[in-house]
Design an enzyme around this catalytic site. Structure first.
Site, PDB file in Angstrom:
ATOM      1  NE  ARG A 135      -4.039  -1.760   2.023  1.00 46.39           N
ATOM      2  CZ  ARG A 135      -4.378  -2.944   2.807  1.00 46.39           C
ATOM      3  NH1 ARG A 135      -3.458  -3.167   3.635  1.00 46.39           N
ATOM      4  NH2 ARG A 135      -5.561  -3.734   2.318  1.00 46.39           N
ATOM      5  CE  LYS A 157       0.553  13.358 -15.422  1.00 47.58           C
ATOM      6  NZ  LYS A 157       0.324  13.686 -16.966  1.00 47.58           N
ATOM      7  CD  GLU A 199       8.638  15.048 -23.174  1.00 48.64           C
ATOM      8  OE1 GLU A 199       8.134  16.036 -22.628  1.00 48.64           O
ATOM      9  OE2 GLU A 199       7.739  13.973 -23.317  1.00 48.64           O
ATOM     10  CE  LYS A 240       6.781  16.528 -14.991  1.00 45.07           C
ATOM     11  NZ  LYS A 240       6.578  15.078 -15.626  1.00 45.07           N
ATOM     12  CD  GLU A 250      -2.351  15.565 -16.542  1.00 43.90           C
ATOM     13  OE1 GLU A 250      -1.312  15.468 -16.883  1.00 43.90           O
ATOM     14  OE2 GLU A 250      -3.196  14.363 -16.861  1.00 43.90           O
ATOM     15  NE  ARG A 254       1.837  16.793 -13.411  1.00 40.38           N
ATOM     16  CZ  ARG A 254       2.114  15.700 -12.657  1.00 40.38           C
ATOM     17  NH1 ARG A 254       1.745  16.002 -11.245  1.00 40.38           N
ATOM     18  NH2 ARG A 254       3.356  14.745 -12.883  1.00 40.38           N
ATOM     19  CG  ASN A 258      -0.362  15.753 -20.919  1.00 42.07           C
ATOM     20  OD1 ASN A 258       0.235  15.079 -21.098  1.00 42.07           O
ATOM     21  ND2 ASN A 258      -1.155  16.053 -20.031  1.00 42.07           N
ATOM     22  CG  HIS A 261       2.639  14.554 -24.311  1.00 45.41           C
ATOM     23  ND1 HIS A 261       3.245  15.555 -24.506  1.00 45.41           N
ATOM     24  CD2 HIS A 261       3.428  13.607 -23.511  1.00 45.41           C
ATOM     25  CE1 HIS A 261       4.658  15.352 -23.842  1.00 45.41           C
ATOM     26  NE2 HIS A 261       4.740  14.458 -23.327  1.00 45.41           N
ATOM     27  CG  HIS A 265       0.394   9.249 -25.431  1.00 46.39           C
ATOM     28  ND1 HIS A 265       0.010   9.808 -24.230  1.00 46.39           N
ATOM     29  CD2 HIS A 265       1.720   9.425 -25.280  1.00 46.39           C
ATOM     30  CE1 HIS A 265       0.728  10.213 -23.165  1.00 46.39           C
ATOM     31  NE2 HIS A 265       1.872   9.948 -23.857  1.00 46.39           N
ATOM     32  CG  HIS A 280       7.541   9.329 -25.052  1.00 44.50           C
ATOM     33  ND1 HIS A 280       6.059   9.223 -25.079  1.00 44.50           N
ATOM     34  CD2 HIS A 280       7.565  10.278 -24.426  1.00 44.50           C
ATOM     35  CE1 HIS A 280       5.397  10.324 -24.482  1.00 44.50           C
ATOM     36  NE2 HIS A 280       6.422  11.049 -23.907  1.00 44.50           N
TER      37      HIS A 280
END
Length: 382
Positions: A135, A157, A199, A240, A250, A254, A258, A261, A265, A280
């Protein structure tokens, strides 16, 4: 997010520390050449008594694991290696089970930590394993790719891919420490470094136009290494960190991170995550170019800015068009299906990061799917 105009100035330092301010979960990003040899001491000072599972892939482990182990041993840190196959395919349910079971088998406790030694795939996978094992365990990032040092290692993330799309299963789980050794980037191929640079330039295109101007003037020095590279990484991490501190999960600004992206993606999914065809950062580069061209078709972005962005990316060896991907071209239908699974979709409505020019990105909600499809049709016919 407000436009920021701080221009890089003065002689950049070789050693930099960037703080990610998240109250009791704040942490440091250390940026320095040769940091892998100091990792044990840095970790021991912050997490006394911790034991580690060091997750790495076969390629990175062969290059860097021995040096890291020597550093951890010198600091008296017990650790067990967990080696996974290299490549995006490892960021899967099977990969997650492999890491989680190895951590449990090593009898590591909740107060111990998982250390990710690798690029974005290893960082995302190891971080998600840390988030769900017992956990929630501690997590340390030691990114070995430029993309990971400036993006995926910062902000918490973590996750894996679903057969239906990229990064659809995961959790927010902040690291306790990020150790970015800029010397490790010397082992990257020119293609891998360029992909990570996509990036870097993204931060200038979002809301730091002066950073874009600096990169435009210093691109060759960043690629060559040394102080310019350290400065570019530090400024990217600062950009960032500021966004993460303002919007950790997000829910708002935030999403600007992206930029490129959503298109990127979808292109990665079309390429079946085959890195021989597309990695990527290359998908992000094409995506950023598409976002600027689409914004221009909507009368939002000056054509001159579109041309500058494309020229900069091309000068770095990055693709800017769908046709630059080797192999058969995708259909509009396939791309739209992938775009519809994007994490930013809200109640079935498409969200894109568009732009009014260099450094003037914004969140566009409820974008008309038909207009995107028509734009992609034009792109594919070009």
């Amino acid at each position: 997010m407000n436009e920021m105009s701080a221009k890089p100035a003065g002689a950049p330092l070789e050693r930099r520390t960037v703080r990610v301010d998240l109250a009791d979960r704040s942490y440091d990003i250390l940026i320095h050449q040769g940091l892998i040899d100091e990792a044990g001491a840095e970790i021991a000072a912050r997490m006394p008594g911790v034991r580690l599972a060091v997750v790495s892939d076969e390629t990175v482990a062969g290059l860097h694991l021995e040096r890291l182990s020597l550093s951890l041993n010198a600091a008296g840190i017990e650790h067990v290696p967990v080696i996974v196959p290299a490549g995006e395919g490892t960021k899967s349910y099977d990969g997650l089970i492999r890491v989680v079971e190895a951590v449990i088998a090593a009898r590591l406790e909740r107060g111990d930590a998982v250390l990710a030694l690798g690029g974005g795939v290893v960082g995302d996978l190891a971080g998600f394993a840390a988030a769900v094992t017992r956990r929630g365990m501690g997590f340390i990032q030691m990114p070995t790719s430029l993309l990971a040092q400036v993006d995926s290692s910062v902000g918490g993330k973590t996750g894996i891919n679903s057969p239906q799309g990229k990064n659809l299963v995961g959790a927010f789980h902040q690291p306790a420490l990020v150790l970015a050794d800029t010397a490790l980037l010397d082992t990257l191929s020119p293609r891998e470094f360029a992909a990570g640079y996509a990036e870097v330039v993204k931060y200038g295109l979002i809301d730091r136009p002066d950073f874009f101007e600096w990169l435009d003037a210093n691109r060759q020095s960043v690629f060559a290494g040394g102080t310019a590279r350290t400065e570019a990484i530090a400024l990217s991490c600062e950009a960032k960190a500021a966004v993460v501190a303002a919007d950790e999960h997000e829910g708002g600004v935030r999403a600007l991170l992206n930029l490129g992206h959503t298109f990127g993606h979808a292109l990665e999914k079309f390429a079946a995550y085959d890195t021989a065809r597309l990695v990527h950062g290359e998908g992000v580069a094409i995506g950023m170019a598409l976002a600027h061209r689409y914004s221009a078709t909507e009368g939002l972005c000056p054509e001159g800015d579109v041309a500058r962005v494309e020229a900069h990316l091309k000068a770095c060896g990055l693709p800017t068009r769908i046709q630059d991907i080797p192999g058969d071209a995708p259909s509009v239908e396939a791309l739209m299906q992938a775009i519809g699974q994007d994490k930013k979709v809200a109640r079935g409505k498409l969200t894109f990061i568009l732009t009014r020019g260099i450094g003037r990105a914004f969140i566009a909600r409820d974008v008309d799917a038909g207009r995107i499809a028509n734009f992609l049709s034009t792109e594919l016919a070009a």
